[in-house]
Motif scaffolding. Structure first.
Motif, PDB file in Angstrom:
ATOM      1  N   GLN A  66       0.834  -1.207   0.000  1.00  0.00           N
ATOM      2  CA  GLN A  66       0.000   0.000   0.000  1.00  0.00           C
ATOM      3  C   GLN A  66       0.871   1.261   0.000  1.00  0.00           C
ATOM      4  OE1 GLN A  66      -2.476  -1.105   3.279  1.00  0.00           O
ATOM      5  NE2 GLN A  66      -3.966  -2.104   1.966  1.00  0.00           N
ATOM      6  N   LEU A  69       0.528   6.549  -4.822  1.00  0.00           N
ATOM      7  CA  LEU A  69       1.255   7.421  -5.748  1.00  0.00           C
ATOM      8  C   LEU A  69       0.701   8.834  -5.581  1.00  0.00           C
ATOM      9  CD1 LEU A  69       3.239   7.811  -8.051  1.00  0.00           C
ATOM     10  CD2 LEU A  69       1.483   7.031  -9.630  1.00  0.00           C
ATOM     11  N   GLY A  94      -6.037  -2.534  -7.547  1.00  0.00           N
ATOM     12  CA  GLY A  94      -5.533  -1.867  -6.341  1.00  0.00           C
ATOM     13  C   GLY A  94      -5.746  -0.375  -6.364  1.00  0.00           C
ATOM     14  N   ALA A 116      -6.909  -8.637  -7.760  1.00  0.00           N
ATOM     15  CA  ALA A 116      -6.148  -9.067  -8.933  1.00  0.00           C
ATOM     16  C   ALA A 116      -6.204 -10.564  -9.157  1.00  0.00           C
ATOM     17  CB  ALA A 116      -4.696  -8.648  -8.768  1.00  0.00           C
ATOM     18  N   ASN A 130      -1.296   0.893 -10.656  1.00  0.00           N
ATOM     19  CA  ASN A 130      -0.123   0.965  -9.793  1.00  0.00           C
ATOM     20  C   ASN A 130      -0.290  -0.217  -8.846  1.00  0.00           C
ATOM     21  OD1 ASN A 130       1.795   1.564  -7.857  1.00  0.00           O
ATOM     22  ND2 ASN A 130       0.639   3.284  -6.989  1.00  0.00           N
TER      23      ASN A 130
HETATM   24  C1  LIG Z   1       0.689   0.478  -4.775  1.00  0.00           C
HETATM   25  S1  LIG Z   1      -0.896   0.638  -4.071  1.00  0.00           S
HETATM   26  C2  LIG Z   1      -1.663   1.673  -5.252  1.00  0.00           C
HETATM   27  C3  LIG Z   1      -2.753   2.551  -4.690  1.00  0.00           C
HETATM   28  C4  LIG Z   1      -3.325   3.572  -5.657  1.00  0.00           C
HETATM   29  N1  LIG Z   1      -3.768   2.978  -6.895  1.00  0.00           N
HETATM   30  C5  LIG Z   1      -2.321   4.659  -5.956  1.00  0.00           C
HETATM   31  O1  LIG Z   1      -1.769   4.642  -7.063  1.00  0.00           O
HETATM   32  O2  LIG Z   1      -2.102   5.506  -5.104  1.00  0.00           O
HETATM   33  C6  LIG Z   1      -1.538  -0.964  -4.399  1.00  0.00           C
HETATM   34  C7  LIG Z   1      -2.930  -1.231  -3.853  1.00  0.00           C
HETATM   35  O3  LIG Z   1      -3.300  -2.587  -4.199  1.00  0.00           O
HETATM   36  C8  LIG Z   1      -3.992  -3.189  -3.113  1.00  0.00           C
HETATM   37  N2  LIG Z   1      -3.865  -4.666  -3.203  1.00  0.00           N
HETATM   38  C9  LIG Z   1      -3.081  -5.509  -2.492  1.00  0.00           C
HETATM   39  N3  LIG Z   1      -3.272  -6.771  -2.912  1.00  0.00           N
HETATM   40  C10 LIG Z   1      -4.192  -6.729  -3.909  1.00  0.00           C
HETATM   41  C11 LIG Z   1      -4.817  -7.694  -4.737  1.00  0.00           C
HETATM   42  N4  LIG Z   1      -4.543  -8.984  -4.634  1.00  0.00           N
HETATM   43  N5  LIG Z   1      -5.695  -7.276  -5.671  1.00  0.00           N
HETATM   44  C12 LIG Z   1      -5.980  -5.968  -5.813  1.00  0.00           C
HETATM   45  N6  LIG Z   1      -5.433  -5.007  -5.054  1.00  0.00           N
HETATM   46  C13 LIG Z   1      -4.563  -5.378  -4.108  1.00  0.00           C
HETATM   47  C14 LIG Z   1      -3.327  -2.589  -1.887  1.00  0.00           C
HETATM   48  O4  LIG Z   1      -4.183  -2.673  -0.782  1.00  0.00           O
HETATM   49  C15 LIG Z   1      -3.071  -1.153  -2.346  1.00  0.00           C
HETATM   50  O5  LIG Z   1      -4.184  -0.350  -2.062  1.00  0.00           O
END
Ligand SMILES: C[S@@+](CC[C@H](N)C(=O)[O-])C[C@H]1O[C@@H](n2cnc3c(N)ncnc32)[C@H](O)[C@@H]1O
Length: 363
Positions: A66, A69, A94, A116, A130
């Motif tokens: 988490q 960006l 995510g 995902a 992201n």
């Molecule tokens: C790198 S952050 C990106 C957050 C947002 N999109 C940004 O760009 O600020 C990744 C996000 O994916 C979520 N995540 C974790 N495992 C996941 C999964 N299996 N499927 C979808 N999302 C997931 C996390 O909780 C987190 O909110």
């Protein structure tokens, strides 16, 4: 699912309401399950966010990737470089607090946000995300080998992972990930993103890449292909002759042919209970020697057959990390024509049948 024709405030409230990802993946003060203060210190980053009339606290779990960006310039570039059409359905993996989601909604018809790996992807035109870096391999595998036809993907990835996706035969980063993905898709570098653009700041830098599915995809069974590349890339810098002389490898391959019930080969694959004298790399101490145990005859015959196949295509002294897709496909077809297969159940070529996330393994 969020829709562009809704007003921004409707979408924002929908985002707020449907932030099941936040509820699932970010633990709020009241719901967080971990009580050990030491663990908490290491694991989460607390963010205060002012909404319209209240201040919310969000706990971001680094273990779930988490990292939000925060840089609007980078967010805008990702959206702009994705070439989204007003009629497009975008799949975002995510969404986190919706930083990217809201920008996507300004240009796309619809945006789906979903888990995902646990569910099937809906029908979508583009994936823009992201992603949590911990799921990069299975996610990319699901995108490129999955059931959906799609126009492209723009993904923010860990820089090293992106470099491997972009690597060509002969590059030091060229590995099984690149060889599998690039069989069916082209990968284009878009830009690097500094770790300082995220909250909390991760330990690694990132890069944005675009993935374009190839218009022409080779006729090959994907499970067989992935099993074959897994075998070839176990020691990617060794020669194929050395790789296919490893006793463990030969035994596994022999066993597989027997499981497949290959009537032609059954005679020589019947019994192979060999004393294992492998070193810690999984390489046999007898790699270049004749096998001298009870089943030495069978194994020697099998090894000769494998080496003959390699020699027939001029592959014995070549290294997998330097071979093009054409050469690897040619070698696989030589093996298959000699009734030697790498995957237990060879199915007819069908892109839709490929459930290959696991075939990529840890990359
Ligand atoms: C790198 S952050 C990106 C957050 C947002 N999109 C940004 O760009 O600020 C990744 C996000 O994916 C979520 N995540 C974790 N495992 C996941 C999964 N299996 N499927 C979808 N999302 C997931 C996390 O909780 C987190 O909110």
């Amino acid at each position: 699912m969020l829709h562009r024709t809704k007003t921004l405030s409707e979408n924002i409230s929908k985002l707020n309401l449907s932030q099941h990802f936040l509820r699932q993946h970010c633990r709020t003060k009241s719901t967080r399950r971990f009580n050990n203060a030491k663990d908490e210190d290491e694991d989460y980053h607390r963010v205060r966010r002012k909404t319209e009339n209240q201040e919310a606290q969000i706990y971001l779990l680094k273990s779930r990737g988490q990292h939000l960006l925060m840089n609007p310039r980078v967010l805008n570039s990702i959206v702009q470089k994705s070439n989204i059409l007003p009629t497009d359905t975008v799949l975002e993996i995510g969404p986190g607090t919706g930083n990217l989601t809201l920008k996507l909604l300004e240009v796309a018809e619809k945006v789906f946000c979903q888990d995902a790996l646990r569910t099937e992807f809906p029908k979508f035109d583009l994936m823009v995300a992201n992603i949590p870096y911990g799921i990069s391999s299975p996610l990319v595998a699901k995108l490129v080998f999955g059931k959906n036809s799609y126009r492209g993907g723009t993904l923010l990835l860990q820089k090293e992972f992106a470099r491997r996706l972009l690597a060509n035969p002969g590059d030091s980063e060229f590995n099984r990930l690149a060889v599998n993905v690039r069989l069916v898709a082209d990968v284009e570098f878009v830009m690097n993103v500094s770790k300082k653009d995220f909250l909390p700041c991760p330990k690694v830098d990132s890069s944005v890449v675009k993935i374009h599915p190839k218009a022409e995809i080779p006729e090959v069974d994907y499970e067989e292909w992935c099993a074959f590349t897994r075998t070839c890339f176990t020691k990617k810098n060794k020669t194929l002759g050395a790789i296919f002389k490893q006793k463990r490898m030969l035994l596994e391959l022999m066993k597989l042919q027997e499981i497949k019930g290959d009537e032609v080969n059954n005679t020589i694959y019947s019994d192979y209970h060999v004393n294992d004298t492998e070193d810690e790399d999984g390489l046999s101490n007898e790699d270049n020697a004749n096998f001298s145990s009870d089943v030495g005859m069978d194994l020697n015959l099998f090894r000769e057959k494998v080496i003959d196949i390699l020699r027939s295509g001029g592959f014995e002294d070549k290294r997998p990390s330097k071979l093009s897709h054409e050469e690897l496909l040619n070698l696989l077809s030589l093996f298959n024509r000699a009734r030697l297969h790498f995957h237990g159940q060879v199915k007819p070529t069908n892109r839709k049948d490929a459930e290959l996330a696991s075939a990529f393994g840890p990359l």
